[in-house]
Design a protein around this motif. Structure first.
Motif, PDB file in Angstrom:
ATOM      1  N   HIS A  38       0.854  -1.191   0.000  1.00 23.13           N
ATOM      2  CA  HIS A  38       0.000   0.000   0.000  1.00 23.13           C
ATOM      3  C   HIS A  38       0.892   1.244   0.000  1.00 23.13           C
ATOM      4  O   HIS A  38       1.874   1.316   0.734  1.00 23.13           O
ATOM      5  N   PHE A  39       0.500   2.235  -0.818  1.00 20.41           N
ATOM      6  CA  PHE A  39       1.287   3.451  -0.972  1.00 20.41           C
ATOM      7  C   PHE A  39       0.337   4.634  -1.103  1.00 20.41           C
ATOM      8  O   PHE A  39      -0.624   4.575  -1.877  1.00 20.41           O
ATOM      9  N   ALA A  40       0.583   5.708  -0.337  1.00 23.12           N
ATOM     10  CA  ALA A  40      -0.188   6.946  -0.434  1.00 23.12           C
ATOM     11  C   ALA A  40       0.775   8.052  -0.858  1.00 23.12           C
ATOM     12  O   ALA A  40       1.463   8.637  -0.017  1.00 23.12           O
ATOM     13  N   PRO A  41       0.870   8.332  -2.168  1.00 23.50           N
ATOM     14  CA  PRO A  41       1.864   9.292  -2.648  1.00 23.50           C
ATOM     15  C   PRO A  41       1.611  10.706  -2.142  1.00 23.50           C
ATOM     16  O   PRO A  41       0.498  11.215  -2.250  1.00 23.50           O
ATOM     17  N   PRO A  42       2.639  11.358  -1.588  1.00 26.32           N
ATOM     18  CA  PRO A  42       2.468  12.707  -1.069  1.00 26.32           C
ATOM     19  C   PRO A  42       2.572  13.799  -2.136  1.00 26.32           C
ATOM     20  O   PRO A  42       2.247  14.950  -1.857  1.00 26.32           O
ATOM     21  N   LEU A  43       3.051  13.453  -3.324  1.00 28.32           N
ATOM     22  CA  LEU A  43       3.229  14.439  -4.401  1.00 28.32           C
ATOM     23  C   LEU A  43       2.603  13.920  -5.689  1.00 28.32           C
ATOM     24  O   LEU A  43       2.646  12.723  -5.969  1.00 28.32           O
ATOM     25  N   ASP A  44       2.059  14.855  -6.484  1.00 25.70           N
ATOM     26  CA  ASP A  44       1.563  14.462  -7.800  1.00 25.70           C
ATOM     27  C   ASP A  44       2.744  14.374  -8.765  1.00 25.70           C
ATOM     28  O   ASP A  44       3.850  14.829  -8.466  1.00 25.70           O
ATOM     29  N   GLY A  45       2.525  13.749  -9.896  1.00 27.28           N
ATOM     30  CA  GLY A  45       3.571  13.577 -10.901  1.00 27.28           C
ATOM     31  C   GLY A  45       3.903  12.111 -11.097  1.00 27.28           C
ATOM     32  O   GLY A  45       3.160  11.220 -10.697  1.00 27.28           O
ATOM     33  N   VAL A  46       5.043  11.858 -11.707  1.00 22.09           N
ATOM     34  CA  VAL A  46       5.463  10.497 -12.025  1.00 22.09           C
ATOM     35  C   VAL A  46       6.284   9.916 -10.876  1.00 22.09           C
ATOM     36  O   VAL A  46       7.220  10.550 -10.388  1.00 22.09           O
ATOM     37  N   TRP A  47       5.924   8.719 -10.484  1.00 24.08           N
ATOM     38  CA  TRP A  47       6.635   7.947  -9.471  1.00 24.08           C
ATOM     39  C   TRP A  47       7.147   6.667 -10.118  1.00 24.08           C
ATOM     40  O   TRP A  47       6.413   6.002 -10.844  1.00 24.08           O
ATOM     41  N   THR A  48       8.400   6.329  -9.873  1.00 24.76           N
ATOM     42  CA  THR A  48       8.918   5.034 -10.307  1.00 24.76           C
ATOM     43  C   THR A  48       8.959   4.116  -9.083  1.00 24.76           C
ATOM     44  O   THR A  48       9.044   4.583  -7.943  1.00 24.76           O
ATOM     45  N   TRP A  49       8.900   2.822  -9.329  1.00 19.85           N
ATOM     46  CA  TRP A  49       8.943   1.855  -8.242  1.00 19.85           C
ATOM     47  C   TRP A  49       9.776   0.641  -8.656  1.00 19.85           C
ATOM     48  O   TRP A  49       9.857   0.305  -9.830  1.00 19.85           O
ATOM     49  N   THR A  50      10.428   0.025  -7.661  1.00 15.89           N
ATOM     50  CA  THR A  50      11.197  -1.198  -7.851  1.00 15.89           C
ATOM     51  C   THR A  50      10.954  -2.107  -6.655  1.00 15.89           C
ATOM     52  O   THR A  50      11.101  -1.681  -5.510  1.00 15.89           O
ATOM     53  N   ALA A  51      10.582  -3.354  -6.938  1.00 17.10           N
ATOM     54  CA  ALA A  51      10.300  -4.328  -5.880  1.00 17.10           C
ATOM     55  C   ALA A  51      11.555  -5.103  -5.521  1.00 17.10           C
ATOM     56  O   ALA A  51      12.361  -5.443  -6.380  1.00 17.10           O
ATOM     57  N   SER A  52      11.697  -5.397  -4.240  1.00 15.96           N
ATOM     58  CA  SER A  52      12.728  -6.292  -3.731  1.00 15.96           C
ATOM     59  C   SER A  52      11.998  -7.426  -3.021  1.00 15.96           C
ATOM     60  O   SER A  52      11.247  -7.184  -2.066  1.00 15.96           O
ATOM     61  N   PHE A  53      12.197  -8.659  -3.497  1.00 19.77           N
ATOM     62  CA  PHE A  53      11.512  -9.820  -2.928  1.00 19.77           C
ATOM     63  C   PHE A  53      12.564 -10.854  -2.578  1.00 19.77           C
ATOM     64  O   PHE A  53      13.199 -11.432  -3.453  1.00 19.77           O
ATOM     65  N   THR A  54      12.780 -11.052  -1.286  1.00 21.57           N
ATOM     66  CA  THR A  54      13.841 -11.943  -0.822  1.00 21.57           C
ATOM     67  C   THR A  54      13.261 -13.066   0.033  1.00 21.57           C
ATOM     68  O   THR A  54      12.140 -12.978   0.531  1.00 21.57           O
TER      69      THR A  54
END
Length: 137
Positions: free
Chosen positions: A89-105
């Motif tokens: 779950h993510f609640a972005p504090p800023l508008d615009g483009v967000w990139t994301w990268t998952a780490s699954f270990t």
């Protein structure tokens, strides 16, 4: 049968549920290993999901958000104790483009202790989302 909570979307490369606006709850659903609440390795202790979010405008530093095992992604209604859905779950504090990268270990007690090794599946999956300003007053 009526449902109390909508099912979450999930895919191997990531699927989003929610309204793409600042401060709204957005949920990233990922398809991982088929497992259950009583499985060995344990999905709650022996896997770790973290997703790093970075605002493209540089207005926010990178944020790391932990994720969790969610059985079939609709357990609130189905009472499922097994499945292959993992959520963040993510609640972005800023508008615009967000990139994301998952780490699954994975590894013994990796959820609490860190470390471990790649669990495969969606480890290092990445993407971007465009977030609009909230429409709430």
């Amino acid at each position: 049968m009526p449902t109390d909570v909508a099912a979450y979307n999930a895919s191997p490369s990531g699927a989003w549920t929610g309204e793409m606006r600042t401060w709204h709850k957005l949920t990233l659903g990922l398809i991982g290993p088929e497992t259950s609440e009583l499985a060995v390795p344990n999905p709650f202790t022996d896997y770790r999901l973290d997703v790093a979010f970075q605002h493209k405008g540089g207005g926010a530093s990178m944020m790391s958000v932990p994720g969790y095992y969610a059985a079939d992604g609709n357990a609130a209604n189905t009472h499922a104790s097994s499945g292959k859905v993992w959520l963040v779950h993510f609640a972005p504090p800023l508008d615009g483009v967000w990139t994301w990268t998952a780490s699954f270990t994975t590894g013994m007690n990796v959820a609490q202790d860190g470390g471990g090794s790649s669990a495969g599946f969606f480890d290092q999956a990445s993407g971007s989302i465009t977030v609009l300003k909230t429409n709430k007053s």
